[in-house]
Design a protein around this motif. Structure first.
Motif, PDB file in Angstrom:
ATOM      1  N   GLN A   1       0.775  -1.263  -0.063  1.00 66.50           N
ATOM      2  CA  GLN A   1       0.135   0.001   0.224  1.00 66.50           C
ATOM      3  C   GLN A   1       0.643   1.349   0.042  1.00 66.50           C
ATOM      4  N   ARG A   2       2.335   1.461   0.324  1.00 66.41           N
ATOM      5  CA  ARG A   2       2.923   2.638   0.998  1.00 66.41           C
ATOM      6  C   ARG A   2       3.680   2.591  -0.878  1.00 66.41           C
ATOM      7  N   ARG A   3       4.338   1.170  -1.250  1.00 71.62           N
ATOM      8  CA  ARG A   3       4.644   1.385  -2.327  1.00 71.62           C
ATOM      9  C   ARG A   3       4.003   1.960  -3.639  1.00 71.62           C
ATOM     10  N   ARG A   4       2.467   1.734  -3.493  1.00 69.13           N
ATOM     11  CA  ARG A   4       0.841   1.725  -4.414  1.00 69.13           C
ATOM     12  C   ARG A   4       1.029   3.920  -4.155  1.00 69.13           C
TER      13      ARG A   4
ATOM     14  N   LEU B   1       5.303  10.655  -1.445  1.00 66.01           N
ATOM     15  CA  LEU B   1       6.139  11.058  -0.995  1.00 66.01           C
ATOM     16  C   LEU B   1       6.392  11.932  -0.305  1.00 66.01           C
TER      17      LEU B   1
ATOM     18  N   ARG C   1       0.735  16.406  -8.236  1.00 64.99           N
ATOM     19  CA  ARG C   1       2.562  16.525  -8.825  1.00 64.99           C
ATOM     20  C   ARG C   1       1.226  16.702 -10.276  1.00 64.99           C
TER      21      ARG C   1
ATOM     22  N   MET D   1       3.232   5.542  -3.105  1.00 62.88           N
ATOM     23  CA  MET D   1       4.740   6.563  -4.371  1.00 62.88           C
ATOM     24  C   MET D   1       4.460   6.424  -5.158  1.00 62.88           C
ATOM     25  N   ASP D   2       4.383   4.900  -5.949  1.00 62.43           N
ATOM     26  CA  ASP D   2       4.085   5.400  -7.512  1.00 62.43           C
ATOM     27  C   ASP D   2       3.055   6.184  -7.694  1.00 62.43           C
ATOM     28  N   LEU D   3       2.150   6.444  -7.141  1.00 58.67           N
ATOM     29  CA  LEU D   3       1.281   7.855  -7.916  1.00 58.67           C
ATOM     30  C   LEU D   3       2.065   8.949  -7.529  1.00 58.67           C
ATOM     31  N   GLY D   4       3.318   8.898  -6.543  1.00 60.51           N
ATOM     32  CA  GLY D   4       3.641  10.506  -6.632  1.00 60.51           C
ATOM     33  C   GLY D   4       3.154  10.521  -5.343  1.00 60.51           C
TER      34      GLY D   4
END
Ligand code: GDP
Ligand code: MG
Lengths: 279, 80, 471
Positions: free
Chosen positions: B23-26, B33, B55, B28-31
């Motif tokens: 979930q954290r990764r997701r 962070l 962004r 971050m992938d969306l921008g």
């Protein structure tokens, strides 16, 4: 790189490119038969990948204004200047690092299908967010053309992009376009041919890990991978995935399928050596 | 404070993500962070989710998720 | 040779890394992306979104207007479909069913074709196909383009945004509403669309409940029932509005059922955490009118129609056969209908309808022609129809046949609409569910749960209606 947009005379310039275009491009629909190269269309969701795919193949993949419209891989073909291309339309993905079922299809194809050219379709109104994926793609392959799409929209937003500079920063060709109007297609074809037929660029942007310990670990492991699998093209990327403990990469190392990546590129297109991603 | 408490048209900067794993990764992938600027754009008529400008993209997050994103309101946040 | 040493080495190196090194990977990439874009992008204003988009979003996600517009839009799509399809349907009907059938039949007889061959081919396969074409082609040719225009404009994600609270309360993923909307075209497509949901648990919920999004095979049944039984209750001027209203009501019941069943599943067999949800809302875009018309007409409409025809032809032949092969002096169809009648009547339906649903497992599209044909064949004989000849009736005569010969009431029509909404998915969808899940357990559940629900609900409404003395 020439561009109808930088010259800011998109209208008239493109009347002539349609003719120029049709002289060399033959849309083959689903008829991929004999092809010389495999090209993949990748990018974030809703950036116009299917629109680009349709423009090149003459097919009618469904285009919809919402992320998630394409969930399976579609294939088509075209010839350009006498060379045959198989084109693969991939589901949109934000990243190659974490994946849902549809995104996994895209990631696996880029990693293991080894396309000769990857067309990274980018939304020019959200460049920064889209570059996240482009930079990841550049870590696994240098045979990339960036299609800077939706230029008509970014113009309306008052956004100007220094295309030449972007190309230099990334180290791969960048083609501004408005795929829906067919603008920029001739330049895209040109760039695709160039990347497919010539030696890939050597100056491709590779993200350096800012954490020194990580950078060292990646370098060490990447060397080891290079010894174990000679010819493996993207050892740094694989090393990073192993450090992260990604299950499907670990599996590919364990059963040796990773080694296949160094060999036959196009033939591996339909094979999916990893079906083992955590479900 | 957390992202779900952010008022309309306030700008804030992400300072930490309080979730782990995919979930954290997701996010971050969306921008999304640490360091990213966010802004509330609109809230669903039923009160949840809320769409944020991240962004230049418009991304809807449910409250339960927004609560995990710690933010700091930026000075000079404009008011409508 | 083993490469396990590489994995060991990776594990060893990992131990030396800081705990948050994975974040560092993404952060490094984004830092690079930000640096590149700051060097290459310049903008002449700080507006992040176009003012027009913002204003439109204010309206379309407004507390009051948002829902009002949503209701009006979907109602309008159905109303246009019902009203616009009436004339072309009637025309196709005359051409293909009335004249085409007679003409072909005469031709076959003139060529000396034996009665059984003419029966199977012309009275069975051809008539079934012609009926489905006349009834399905016009509404689909209107419905698909309208829906695609909404999709192209960027409206669907806004619907998902507006309704997400409900899905969240039902314990499901926010993107389920998107796979549902694909289901309104075809459930098999809807099931495939659930791939956008990452969590396996929530994806299964979306797959199992996709059936309650009414697919195009079922719209004609609902529209016909709505038009001849419910629209007819209203004064003629309001008929089509009331008919559209009844169809929308069934669609809304479908949404509520989806939420309810999703909730029940997430509280029982598919318990678990609701996973992260993020939906990117795209900018509004002007739909490409011609391209949309072309794509949805040529591709979607014809594709679905071809499928319907492939199913209708054999089904027509089967119906002709079971109506004409006698066992002990009565046709096979009559035997089966007789056996199903008690159950059918208890559900507020009848044996003919249940038999039609068995014949129509491959495709829901052929329900109505099958029902009409069986009703006329097995009815009291007042119609003088030949056995197993698919009906040559317009909507007005259809009503007469169903009421006078079939003994239908308003309850039959309403329960047929409910049954059509709830019952099991068609065989193509079941196959798709199998392909997506590769699990016998979930495929069976996705098939049997809707069927059970269909029986339960129709039994309930029938019982209530009888106790209340409405029928
Ligand atoms: N204005 C504009 N819209 C475009 C352009 N290319 C694609 N679109 C639209 O963007 C949306 C997404 O396109 P699609 O090809 O489905 O994107 P995909 O999800 O990346 O395959 C559709 O509504 C397209 O009509 C373009 O160059 N200009
Ligand atoms: Mg697509």
């Amino acid at each position: 790189m020439t561009s109808g947009f930088q010259a800011s005379s998109a209208g008239p310039a493109c009347t002539s490119c349609a003719i120029y275009n049709s002289a060399n491009l033959a849309k083959l629909g689903v008829e991929t038969g004999d092809y010389d190269y495999v090209a993949a269309v990748a990018g974030n969701p809703n950036t116009g990948k299917s629109t680009v795919f349709n423009a090149l193949t003459g097919l009618r993949q469904h285009v919809g204004n919402w992320p998630g419209k394409t969930v399976a891989r579609a294939e088509g073909g075209f010839t350009y200047r006498g060379l045959g291309y198989k084109l693969v339309d991939l589901p949109g993905t934000y990243s190659l690092l974490s994946t849902s079922n549809d995104e996994e299809i895209a990631r696996d194809f880029l990693l293991f299908g080894r396309p000769d050219v990857t067309i990274a379709v980018v939304d020019s109104t959200r460049l920064e967010r889209n570059l996240n994926l482009v930079l990841q793609i550049l870590q696994i392959t240098d045979r990339v053309v960036v299609a800077l799409n939706l230029m008509d929209e970014s113009q309306r937003h008052g956004i100007t992009i220094d295309v030449r500079h972007l190309g230099r920063e990334l180290g791969v060709p960048v083609v501004p376009m408005a795929a829906r109007k067919g603008e920029g297609l001739p330049e895209l074809l040109e760039a695709v041919e160039q990347v497919a037929t010539r030696q890939p660029a050597t100056s491709v942007r590779r993200v350096k890990q800012r954490n020194a310990a990580l950078e060292r670990a990646v370098a060490t492991l990447s060397d080891k991978l290079g010894q174990a699998f000679p010819g493996l093209p993207n050892t740094r990327w694989v090393a990073l995935r192993l450090l992260e403990g990604d299950p499907s990469t670990e599996q590919a190392v364990r059963d040796g399928t990773l080694g296949d990546l160094g060999r036959g590129a196009a033939e591996a297109g339909s094979a999916r050596p990893t079906g083992t991603a955590a479900r | 404070m957390t992202l779900d408490e952010l008022g309309p048209d306030n700008r804030a900067t992400v300072v930490a993500l309080e979730i782990r794993g995919t979930q954290r990764r997701r996010l971050m992938d969306l921008g999304l962070l640490p360091g990213t600027e966010v802004r509330v754009d609109m809230t669903s008529p039923l009160g949840d989710p809320t769409a944020y400008l991240v962004r230049d993209g418009l991304i809807a997050l449910r409250r339960s998720q927004a609560r995990a994103v710690h933010v700091e309101v930026r000075d000079g946040s404009e008011r409508q | 040779m083993s490469n396990a040493h590489l994995l060991d080495q990776a594990a060893a190196l990992r131990d030396d890394l800081p705990a948050d090194f994975q974040d560092g990977i993404v952060e490094s990439i984004y830092a690079d992306a930000a640096a590149i874009s700051s060097h290459t992008v310049s903008r002449d204003s700080q507006r992040a979104r176009l003012t027009a988009d913002r204003l439109l979003d204010r309206a379309l996600t407004h507390r009051v207007w948002g829902f009002a517009v949503m209701g009006v839009l979907f109602f309008a799509v159905f109303w246009f479909t019902i009203v616009g399809a009436a004339a072309p349907s009637a025309w196709l009907y005359t051409l293909l069913v009335d004249n085409g059938h007679a003409w072909l039949r005469d031709g076959f007889v003139a060529l000396g074709s034996p009665a059984w061959l003419t029966g199977i081919l012309i009275d069975g396969a051809y008539l079934g196909t012609a009926w489905v074409t006349a009834v399905m082609l016009p509404p689909m040719a209107i419905f698909f383009p309208l829906f695609t225009l909404l999709e192209d404009f960027g409206y669907l994600p806004r619907v998902a945004f507006n309704l997400d609270r409900l899905f969240s309360a039902a314990g499901t993923h926010g993107k389920q509403s998107l796979s549902m909307m694909m289901g309104y075209g075809c459930n098999a497509a809807g099931v495939t669309a659930t791939r956008i949901i990452d969590s396996p648990r929530e994806r299964l919920i979306a797959i199992i409940t996709n059936n309650f999004s009414i697919c195009n095979g079922r719209w004609p049944t609902l529209i016909l029932m709505g038009t001849i039984f419910i629209g007819a209750l209203a004064p003629p001027a309001l008929g089509s509005v009331v008919a559209a209203g009844s169809v929308v009501t069934v669609a809304v019941i479908g949404v509520l059922t989806t939420l309810l069943v999703s909730w029940a599943l997430s509280k029982t067999v598919l318990r678990g955490q609701t996973s992260a949800y993020s939906l990117e809302l795209p900018p509004y875009r002007r739909p490409q009118l011609w391209r949309t018309l072309h794509t949805s007409l040529i591709d979607r409409t014809l594709f679905v129609l071809r499928r319907a025809l492939l199913m209708a032809a054999p089904a027509g032949a089967v119906i002709w056969l079971i109506s004409n092969v006698d066992v002990g002096g009565t046709s096979v169809a009559a035997h089966v209908v007789g056996a199903l009648d008690p159950l059918g009547l208890a559900l507020g339906l009848n044996g003919v309808i249940l038999l039609a649903y068995i014949v129509a497992i491959p495709a829901n599209e052929i329900i109505i022609p099958t029902i009409l044909m069986l009703t006329m064949t097995l009815g009291s004989g007042m119609s003088g129809a030949q056995n197993g000849v698919m009906i040559e009736l317009g909507p007005a005569q259809t009503e007469t046949v169903l009421i006078q010969i079939g003994g239908w009431t308003l309850l039959t029509a309403i329960n047929l609409m409910l049954f059509s909404l709830l019952h099991n998915p068609c065989s193509t969808t079941i196959l798709t569910i199998w392909n997506e899940t590769k699990s016998l357990k979930w495929t069976s559940l996705a098939t049997l749960l809707p069927l059970t629900l269909a029986f339960a609900v129709t039994f309930l409404t029938a019982t209530v209606a009888r106790l209340a003395g409405w029928v």
